[in-house]
Design an enzyme around this catalytic site. Structure first.
Site, short mmCIF file in Angstrom:
data_model
loop_
_atom_site.label_atom_id
_atom_site.label_comp_id
_atom_site.label_asym_id
_atom_site.label_seq_id
_atom_site.Cartn_x
_atom_site.Cartn_y
_atom_site.Cartn_z
N GLY A 144 0.80 -1.23 0.00
CA GLY A 144 0.00 0.00 0.00
C GLY A 144 0.82 1.27 0.00
CB ALA A 145 4.13 2.02 -1.31
N GLY A 175 -1.04 7.98 1.04
CA GLY A 175 -1.11 8.17 2.49
C GLY A 175 0.08 7.67 3.28
N GLY A 216 1.48 4.72 3.64
CA GLY A 216 2.43 3.85 2.93
C GLY A 216 3.35 4.65 2.02
CB SER A 265 -6.21 1.50 13.15
OG SER A 265 -7.01 2.61 13.38
CE1 TYR A 271 -9.35 0.96 9.03
CE2 TYR A 271 -9.59 1.74 11.28
CZ TYR A 271 -8.85 1.63 10.12
OH TYR A 271 -7.60 2.22 10.06
N1 NAP Z 1 -5.08 7.68 7.92
C1 NAP Z 1 -5.21 7.46 9.22
O1 NAP Z 1 -5.50 8.38 10.01
C2 NAP Z 1 -5.01 6.08 9.77
C3 NAP Z 1 -5.23 5.87 11.14
C4 NAP Z 1 -5.03 4.62 11.65
C5 NAP Z 1 -4.62 3.59 10.84
N2 NAP Z 1 -4.41 3.81 9.50
C6 NAP Z 1 -3.97 2.66 8.70
O2 NAP Z 1 -2.95 3.06 7.82
C7 NAP Z 1 -2.90 2.16 6.71
C8 NAP Z 1 -2.80 2.97 5.42
O3 NAP Z 1 -3.99 3.73 5.27
P1 NAP Z 1 -4.00 5.24 4.75
O4 NAP Z 1 -4.67 6.05 5.77
O5 NAP Z 1 -2.67 5.60 4.24
O6 NAP Z 1 -5.06 5.11 3.54
P2 NAP Z 1 -4.91 5.36 1.97
O7 NAP Z 1 -4.35 6.71 1.70
O8 NAP Z 1 -6.24 5.05 1.41
O9 NAP Z 1 -3.85 4.27 1.52
C9 NAP Z 1 -4.18 2.92 1.57
C10 NAP Z 1 -3.21 2.11 0.77
O10 NAP Z 1 -3.68 0.75 0.75
C11 NAP Z 1 -3.88 0.36 -0.61
N3 NAP Z 1 -5.01 -0.55 -0.76
C12 NAP Z 1 -6.30 -0.32 -0.46
N4 NAP Z 1 -7.07 -1.37 -0.83
C13 NAP Z 1 -6.22 -2.27 -1.38
C14 NAP Z 1 -6.39 -3.54 -1.97
N5 NAP Z 1 -7.62 -4.07 -2.13
N6 NAP Z 1 -5.31 -4.21 -2.41
C15 NAP Z 1 -4.07 -3.67 -2.30
N7 NAP Z 1 -3.84 -2.46 -1.77
C16 NAP Z 1 -4.91 -1.77 -1.32
C17 NAP Z 1 -4.17 1.66 -1.36
O11 NAP Z 1 -3.98 1.48 -2.74
P3 NAP Z 1 -4.61 2.54 -3.80
O12 NAP Z 1 -3.69 3.72 -3.82
O13 NAP Z 1 -4.62 1.78 -5.07
O14 NAP Z 1 -5.98 2.90 -3.30
C18 NAP Z 1 -3.15 2.57 -0.70
O15 NAP Z 1 -1.87 2.36 -1.22
C19 NAP Z 1 -4.17 1.33 6.80
O16 NAP Z 1 -3.87 0.05 7.30
C20 NAP Z 1 -5.03 2.09 7.79
O17 NAP Z 1 -5.93 1.25 8.47
C21 NAP Z 1 -4.60 5.02 8.96
#
Ligand code: NAP
Length: 312
Positions: free
Chosen positions: A33-34, A37, A39, A161, A187
């Protein structure tokens, strides 16, 4: 005023975070997931720190852009492996590609994640968020584990999370057929399941030189949830957004956990970014964890539950 233990995570988020000058030159880091966000920010920090990156991403086009950017900005060695984590066969294929290509893996970072406001099932009839956030990371970790063990010392980081505090895990209703689906709890369920398997795996890996920890990356501005309906997107973009921090803090925290020498032998812990923290009580239920391990093993088609080391 000191907050009660269950609210300590609020205070921890305000503490100064740890950083490390340690570098990862020549180390192979697998990161999922790089393309967005957390990643994406982690990929930038890791590339800057000299790591050789294997980015596991669902969008080949987005991944190619990140790859080009990291090569341009840091002269980093970056490879891309394509996989959609809603499909466990895809995860297996990605693991095979990685095992065939890399004789060692120093760090595995399971970051890809999803938040749905409505219940969706994947092609195998598994609830999508549980599949992407928990089962896919569980399967990838288990399949790459032999190589991580051969490469010890090695580290596994599960981007979890504070959402695990929402609960929602019901092993008799993983697909939300008996309950009305609620996005935050769906979630939460996926994150509780992942945490419970972290404690199990950490126990199995004791003395192996491979560590596994979970972390909360901070409440940060990313695309998570932006796949949902217009009302949710509006809420996230115009209300929630102002309460969120810049996601570079997440990249820096992940880098610390991946690179800091003082993290080398720490395993089976939950970090609020870089602060060691106690998770919610329901995520510490080891009897439940053993059931989650068995169910996850069965749902991902792995060999029947037996000690990890015996499966190698
Ligand atoms: N943002 C926050 O405040 C927060 C808080 C707590 C935990 N987290 C955790 O942080 C991690 C990253 O989330 P983020 O906030 O950075 O969200 P994000 O910006 O939506 O990034 C998510 C990443 O996961 C990939 N992904 C989503 N669905 C996928 C699938 N079916 N197969 C392969 N890759 C997939 C996305 O790919 P695409 O670019 O193709 O969509 C993207 O690279 C998650 O595990 C999330 O639960 C985030």
């Amino acid at each position: 005023m000191k907050l009660p233990e269950e609210l300590q995570f609020i205070e921890n988020a305000r503490l100064p975070q740890k950083t490390t000058p340690a570098r990862l030159d020549g180390r192979l880091v697998v990161l999922t997931g790089a393309t967005s966000g957390v990643g994406y920010q982690a990929a930038r920090c890791l590339a800057q720190g000299g790591a050789h990156l294997a980015l596991v991403c669902r969008s080949a086009a987005k991944a190619a852009n990140v790859q080009a950017e990291l090569q341009r900005d840091y002269a980093a060695q970056v490879d891309v492996v394509q996989a959609d984590f809603t499909n466990l066969a895809n995860v297996r294929q990605a693991a095979q590609t990685i095992l065939a290509k890399y004789p060692r893996i120093d760090v595995l970072i399971n970051n890809a994640g999803l938040h749905n406001t409505h219940r969706q099932l994947n092609q195998d009839g598994i609830e999508m968020v549980f599949c992407v956030n928990h089962l896919a990371s569980f399967l990838l970790t288990r399949l790459l584990l032999p190589r991580l063990l051969e490469s010890a010392p090695a580290r596994i980081i599960q981007v979890n999370s504070q959402g695990h505090r929402f609960g929602g895990l019901d092993l008799d209703d993983l697909n939300w057929e008996k309950r009305r689906y609620k996005g935050l709890q769906g979630y939460g369920a996926s994150k509780v399941a992942q945490l419970l398997t972290v404690w199990e795996m950490a126990d199995e890996l004791q003395g192996s030189g491979v560590t596994i920890n979970a972390m909360h990356p901070g409440e940060v501005r990313t695309n998570i949830g932006m796949n949902n309906e217009r009302l949710y997107r509006w809420y996230k973009r115009y209300l929630l957004w102002w309460m969120l921090k810049q996601p570079d803090i997440s990249g820096s925290a992940i880098y610390y956990l991946a690179a800091a020498p003082e993290m080398q032998s720490i395993s089976g812990r939950f970090f609020n970014q870089t602060i060691d923290e106690k998770p919610a009580a329901h995520a510490l239920d080891r009897a439940l964890g053993k059931r989650v391990w068995q169910i996850s093993t069965a749902l991902t088609g792995l060999a029947a539950a037996q000690p990890i080391k015996e499966q190698l």
